[in-house]
Structure formats: structure tokens, C-alpha cells
Design a protein around this motif. Sequence first.
Motif, short mmCIF file in Angstrom:
data_model
loop_
_atom_site.label_atom_id
_atom_site.label_comp_id
_atom_site.label_asym_id
_atom_site.label_seq_id
_atom_site.Cartn_x
_atom_site.Cartn_y
_atom_site.Cartn_z
N ILE A 195 12.33 41.13 12.74
CA ILE A 195 12.84 40.14 11.77
C ILE A 195 11.83 39.97 10.63
O ILE A 195 12.21 39.88 9.46
CB ILE A 195 13.15 38.80 12.47
N CYS A 196 10.53 39.96 10.98
CA CYS A 196 9.49 39.88 9.94
C CYS A 196 9.61 41.09 8.99
O CYS A 196 9.58 40.92 7.76
CB CYS A 196 8.10 39.87 10.57
N ALA A 197 9.72 42.27 9.57
CA ALA A 197 9.76 43.48 8.74
C ALA A 197 10.99 43.47 7.83
O ALA A 197 10.91 43.83 6.65
CB ALA A 197 9.78 44.72 9.63
N ARG A 198 12.13 43.03 8.38
CA ARG A 198 13.35 43.02 7.56
C ARG A 198 13.29 41.91 6.51
O ARG A 198 13.82 42.06 5.41
CB ARG A 198 14.59 42.88 8.46
N SER A 199 12.65 40.81 6.83
CA SER A 199 12.49 39.74 5.84
C SER A 199 11.60 40.22 4.69
O SER A 199 11.87 39.95 3.52
CB SER A 199 11.87 38.49 6.49
N ARG A 200 10.53 40.93 5.05
CA ARG A 200 9.64 41.46 3.99
C ARG A 200 10.40 42.45 3.11
O ARG A 200 10.25 42.43 1.88
CB ARG A 200 8.41 42.13 4.62
N ALA A 201 11.24 43.28 3.72
CA ALA A 201 12.02 44.23 2.92
C ALA A 201 12.97 43.48 2.00
O ALA A 201 13.15 43.86 0.83
CB ALA A 201 12.79 45.18 3.85
N THR A 202 13.56 42.40 2.50
CA THR A 202 14.47 41.60 1.67
C THR A 202 13.73 41.05 0.45
O THR A 202 14.22 41.14 -0.68
CB THR A 202 15.04 40.42 2.50
N VAL A 203 12.53 40.52 0.67
CA VAL A 203 11.75 39.97 -0.44
C VAL A 203 11.40 41.08 -1.44
O VAL A 203 11.55 40.90 -2.66
CB VAL A 203 10.47 39.29 0.08
N LEU A 204 10.95 42.21 -0.93
CA LEU A 204 10.52 43.29 -1.83
C LEU A 204 11.69 43.81 -2.68
O LEU A 204 11.53 44.05 -3.88
CB LEU A 204 9.90 44.45 -1.04
N PHE A 205 12.86 43.96 -2.07
CA PHE A 205 13.99 44.45 -2.85
C PHE A 205 14.48 43.38 -3.84
O PHE A 205 14.92 43.71 -4.94
CB PHE A 205 15.13 44.91 -1.93
N ASP A 206 14.38 42.11 -3.45
CA ASP A 206 14.73 41.05 -4.40
C ASP A 206 13.75 41.05 -5.58
O ASP A 206 14.17 40.94 -6.74
CB ASP A 206 14.70 39.69 -3.70
N GLN A 207 12.48 41.19 -5.30
CA GLN A 207 11.49 41.23 -6.38
C GLN A 207 11.69 42.48 -7.24
O GLN A 207 11.42 42.46 -8.45
CB GLN A 207 10.07 41.20 -5.80
N ILE B 103 -4.52 44.57 -10.29
CA ILE B 103 -3.05 44.53 -10.26
C ILE B 103 -2.56 43.09 -10.14
O ILE B 103 -3.35 42.17 -9.91
CB ILE B 103 -2.52 45.35 -9.07
N HIS B 104 -1.25 42.88 -10.26
CA HIS B 104 -0.67 41.55 -10.06
C HIS B 104 -0.50 41.30 -8.55
O HIS B 104 -0.08 42.20 -7.84
CB HIS B 104 0.71 41.46 -10.72
N THR B 105 -0.81 40.09 -8.12
CA THR B 105 -0.56 39.74 -6.72
C THR B 105 0.19 38.42 -6.65
O THR B 105 0.05 37.56 -7.53
CB THR B 105 -1.87 39.59 -5.91
N LYS B 106 0.98 38.28 -5.59
CA LYS B 106 1.68 37.01 -5.36
C LYS B 106 1.89 36.86 -3.86
O LYS B 106 2.22 37.84 -3.18
CB LYS B 106 3.02 37.02 -6.09
N VAL B 107 1.67 35.64 -3.38
CA VAL B 107 1.91 35.37 -1.96
C VAL B 107 3.29 34.75 -1.81
O VAL B 107 3.62 33.79 -2.51
CB VAL B 107 0.85 34.40 -1.39
N ILE B 108 4.11 35.33 -0.95
CA ILE B 108 5.40 34.71 -0.61
C ILE B 108 5.43 34.58 0.92
O ILE B 108 5.45 35.58 1.63
CB ILE B 108 6.59 35.55 -1.11
N ASP B 109 5.41 33.34 1.38
CA ASP B 109 5.38 33.08 2.82
C ASP B 109 6.79 33.29 3.38
O ASP B 109 7.75 32.67 2.92
CB ASP B 109 4.91 31.64 3.06
N ILE B 110 6.92 34.19 4.37
CA ILE B 110 8.26 34.49 4.91
C ILE B 110 8.60 33.64 6.13
O ILE B 110 9.63 33.85 6.77
CB ILE B 110 8.39 35.99 5.29
#
Lengths: 291, 85
Positions: free
Chosen positions: A128-140, A98-105
Motif C-alpha cells: 500500500i505504501c509503494a502504491r501510494s507513492r506511485a500515486t503521488v509521483l504520477f499526480d506530481q 535539485i528541487h525537493t519536497k516532502v509529502i507524507d503518505i
Amino acid sequence: MPLPVVRAAKPEADPFLKIQPQLVVDWLVEFLRNECIRKRGMTKAIIGLSGGIDSAVTTALAARAFGPDNVHAFLLPYRLSSQASLDDAYSVAKPLGIHTKVIDISAMVDGCLNAGAQDADGTRIGNICARSRATVLFDQSAALKGLPIGTGNKTERFFGYYTWHADDSPPINPLGDLYKTQVWEIARTLGIPDQVINKPPTADLVEGQTDEDDFGISYDLGDRILSRHVSGQPKEMIIRQGFQESDVDIVIKRVAGSHWKRHMPTVAMLSDTSINDYYLRPVDYRGTTNP
Amino acid sequence: MKVQGIVQGVGFRWHVKNCADQLGITGSVWNCHDRTVELIAFSETEEDLDALAEMIKRGPGRVSSLTETRSEGRPPTEFEIGLSR
């Protein structure tokens, strides 16, 4: 450093947790295709891959359902996350193709902390970590036109062991009706690496922290009690089957304290077109009164 | 047994069947037009029927009262969810 735990206890030994792993896997793959592709017209999956068992299983299911080229896994470490988690995430992703990408939060989380949350404790930082990850996932999801796929299991949903509207926010969740021990079981069927199956589950915020330490009960024991409790068994009936009262209390307290978390926000109902009270439409509704 | 409260539209009959199946109790459960739920349950032991009543009270929705009468009868082979009456 905690010793690796070999997950020897098989859920099928307990009638309340018995599943047919291959049948469950087949059904979940069809579930993903039906809900995402057929009903919503979305052919790509967006997943946060942590190196833990839940996201590993979800990613493996998605690779089967969507095809590896349509699965985008994001590794979203915070500066306190361990390198071992990243390594484990890659060990899951690589064989799937699969495709992978690292995004440091870290910048997001620390920005939030510096903007007025300097006194945040571990729980708040975790949220805050969990909500930041959700923000990144929805943006992606917007960038790639893919659907975020959730990874929360039934045990953590009943225990309230997640961040509200963060880990539980993706519109599709294939694991939400599987207890943690059942997730381990289908992980074997899916060929997830042993290292990922056998390591102790952790939120990976503090070194050595484990979910089971936080609960005060193991997943194996917790799931056996939890499955009885939510099937309507009174406390005394569960204890009569050989469980310790203190363990049963831990489970009942967890469930009782988190009912609010398993609901959408409560809307004040004022009319006979109140959404999801009276105005009910499935996600693939195509009818309209105003063509 | 007759169960009153918020017991329709909440998955109550499925809960009753789940509990009965756990206890090996046969019978049937149905919705009534007066918004209550009724059930008939067959068991060899009074204790299992007591346990069923306790489990039913822990069901979804909200149980405000549960009334029951007990008698002898010929049990069916399984527990089924019946048509509304």
C-alpha cells in the motif's frame, strides 16, 4: 541497530558483473535524454527519493541528464519511516541542487488501511505504501508536466522484490539492467555520499529490517549466482564454481517464482490488431494513416 | 544441433551465443525456415558440448526437442550468429 556494512567486494572481481562505471554513467545519462527529451518531449524528471542507493543514483543521473533545475525529487515518508532515511535523502539532494519536497503518505496509507484492511500484515502495508507513492509521483507528474523515472534495479526485478505496478510503474527506468552491486559501483563514480552507499538496503518499514535478511542471502553473493543463473548456467555448473547449493536454491526459487511479475498484463488476443502483439508502434511513432 | 519448439522471435540465438561464449565454444547459430534453430559448435571436450546442450535447453521460448550429431572438424575462431537458412 545493525552495524554499517562497508561494501568492500568489487563487482569487477567477478567477470559476470564487470562493468566500466564511467562508461555506464555516460550511457545512462544519454539514455535518459534520448528517451525522455528526444522521444517523448518531456524535459522534467519526477523521482521518489527514499534515502536508499537506487533512488540516489537515479536522481544523480537525472540531474546530469535534465539539469538540476528540471529534477523534482519527492521524499515520501510513511509514519513508520525513519528520520535517518529522510536525512540521507537530503544528503543526496542538497549537493545536486535539485528541487525537493516532502509529502507524507501516512494519511493515504492509513486511510486505505482503515477502509477495510485493518488486518494487513507487513507485506500488505508495504504494498500500500509503494502504491501510494506511485500515486503521488504520477499526480506530481501531471502537475509539473514531468516524467516519473523508475529506480528498480535488476536484482530486485529478478527476485520479484517490488510491488507490481508501483515501484516498477514509471515509463522510464535507467537502472533496470544493473545488478544491485553494479548500482553501488556507479554510485561511487557519481559521488553519492558514503553513508548512503554503505548502509544496508531496507524497505524502511520495520526498524532493523534489511533486504538481505528477507532474501537469506547477501547482494554480493546473490548477484554472483543470479548473473550465472540467468545466463543459462544449470544449477550443477554454478555449484561447481564454489557456490553453496542452499544459496543457489534461494536465487533460482526467487527467479522462478516471479516470471509473471516481469510482464505486462496478459491480454486475450482476438484479432490481427491486438496491441503489442500485432499492433506495434514505438513511443515516438509519428506516422498516421488518417492525417 | 537442431532445436525445435518456440525458438524464433524470443532471443534464442543470442542465448546460444551467450552460452557458447561462457564455455569458450566457437561455431555459429542460425534460424531455419522451418521455425527451428540450428547450430554448429566446436569444442576440445565432449563435456563442454554436453554443457552447451544443457544450457541451450534452458533458453528463452520453449525447447521441445534437441537433436545432435558429433564429428571432427576445423574450428572457427569465434561463435557467430549467422544468416537465416
